[in-house]
Design a protein around this motif. Structure first.
Motif, mmCIF file in Angstrom:
data_model
loop_
_atom_site.group_PDB
_atom_site.id
_atom_site.type_symbol
_atom_site.label_atom_id
_atom_site.label_comp_id
_atom_site.label_asym_id
_atom_site.label_seq_id
_atom_site.Cartn_x
_atom_site.Cartn_y
_atom_site.Cartn_z
ATOM 1 N N ILE A 107 0.850 -1.184 0.000
ATOM 2 C CA ILE A 107 0.000 0.000 0.000
ATOM 3 C C ILE A 107 0.886 1.234 0.000
ATOM 4 O O ILE A 107 1.640 1.458 0.949
ATOM 5 N N PRO A 108 0.826 2.042 -1.059
ATOM 6 C CA PRO A 108 1.630 3.266 -1.114
ATOM 7 C C PRO A 108 0.912 4.425 -0.441
ATOM 8 O O PRO A 108 -0.313 4.391 -0.262
ATOM 9 N N ASN A 109 1.669 5.456 -0.073
ATOM 10 C CA ASN A 109 1.032 6.670 0.426
ATOM 11 C C ASN A 109 1.247 7.806 -0.551
ATOM 12 O O ASN A 109 1.944 7.663 -1.557
ATOM 13 N N LYS A 110 0.654 8.957 -0.275
ATOM 14 C CA LYS A 110 0.729 10.081 -1.203
ATOM 15 C C LYS A 110 2.076 10.781 -1.155
ATOM 16 O O LYS A 110 2.321 11.704 -1.942
ATOM 17 N N ASN A 111 2.962 10.364 -0.233
ATOM 18 C CA ASN A 111 4.277 10.983 -0.112
ATOM 19 C C ASN A 111 5.354 10.256 -0.907
ATOM 20 O O ASN A 111 6.529 10.585 -0.815
ATOM 21 N N GLY A 112 4.949 9.244 -1.661
ATOM 22 C CA GLY A 112 5.906 8.545 -2.509
ATOM 23 C C GLY A 112 6.667 7.426 -1.840
ATOM 24 O O GLY A 112 7.778 7.088 -2.271
ATOM 25 N N SER A 113 6.102 6.846 -0.788
ATOM 26 C CA SER A 113 6.763 5.729 -0.105
ATOM 27 C C SER A 113 5.713 4.682 0.251
ATOM 28 O O SER A 113 4.516 4.859 0.015
ATOM 29 N N TRP A 114 6.186 3.589 0.811
ATOM 30 C CA TRP A 114 5.291 2.506 1.203
ATOM 31 C C TRP A 114 4.717 2.746 2.591
ATOM 32 O O TRP A 114 5.432 3.161 3.500
ATOM 33 N N ILE A 115 3.432 2.427 2.767
ATOM 34 C CA ILE A 115 2.884 2.283 4.112
ATOM 35 C C ILE A 115 3.314 0.932 4.646
ATOM 36 O O ILE A 115 3.833 0.811 5.749
ATOM 37 N N ASP A 116 3.136 -0.093 3.833
ATOM 38 C CA ASP A 116 3.640 -1.433 4.149
ATOM 39 C C ASP A 116 3.591 -2.257 2.878
ATOM 40 O O ASP A 116 2.846 -1.949 1.947
#
Length: 220
Positions: A167-176
């Motif tokens: 799951i990606p986030n809007k900041n360009g990294s992974w949530i997990d």
């Protein structure tokens, strides 16, 4: 609070719910086979099998992966739904995998830690669908929109270096995320239902060439 991090209560549980292990186990050999299919297609095409043509293998891999995944779904080998999505300008198309509560897009990236490059359809899913729960506030309203999952694969020669589902986030990294290559790739199923790795049939090679030709002619 302004600094609250809103994420699903348990990302890995959500991934397991929407894309269970037996489905993920079938995606891994499909992606590996796609790399081999591109390599064989290049070797059998004088147009591509030279110094400049070889540099386009990175363009062909995503096409091969989408082609083989859709083919496997259509043949009932993978229990997931597919649909064709477009970017905001309707100038390009991509395959999306659909579950009851998630939409999955597929991207080729340079590193296991990276997510896809910014694109309208990914930004839409990340901004509109990702913030389900607040770890600090269990009463946070639950979104009724599907969650955006991202399936990434890493550059390599004959095989990908990693395959992530997360799951990606809007900041360009992974949530997990889960690296699918660290999981079992074969689940005990009837022999006829297994996807064989590293076996590129002439039929698949010809079908892929026709598919690529259609994509080039349509300008997508």
């Amino acid at each position: 609070m302004k600094n609250d991090v809103l994420v699903p209560i348990n990302c890995i549980d959500f991934i397991n719910q929407e894309v269970p292990l037996h489905t993920r186990a079938k995606l891994v050999p499909i992606i590996k086979e796609s790399y081999l299919l591109v390599n064989d297609s290049i070797k059998n095409s004088p147009f591509l099998n030279w110094e400049i043509g070889l540099r386009h293998s990175g363009y062909l891999r995503p096409i091969a992966i989408q082609f083989l995944i859709k083919r496997a779904v259509d043949q009932g080998q993978v229990n997931i739904r597919t649909r064709i999505g477009t970017n905001s300008k309707k100038t390009s198309k991509h395959l999306e995998l659909v579950t009851d509560n998630a939409v999955i897009t597929i991207s080729q990236v340079m590193s296991s830690k990276k997510i896809a490059r910014p694109a309208f359809f990914r930004k839409y899913y990340q901004n509109a669908d990702q913030l389900l729960f607040n770890f600090e506030n269990k009463d946070e309203k639950v979104s009724d929109q599907p969650i955006h999952l991202l399936l990434t694969h890493g550059y390599g020669g004959l095989t990908p270096r990693f395959i992530n589902l997360g799951i990606p986030n809007k900041n360009g990294s992974w949530i997990d995320r889960i690296n699918l290559m660290n999981e079992p790739h074969v689940i005990t199923t009837p022999e006829s239902d297994r996807i064989k790795e590293e076996v590129i049939t002439e039929e698949k090679l010809v079908s892929f060439k026709k598919f690529v030709q259609g994509v080039q002619e349509s300008g997508t």
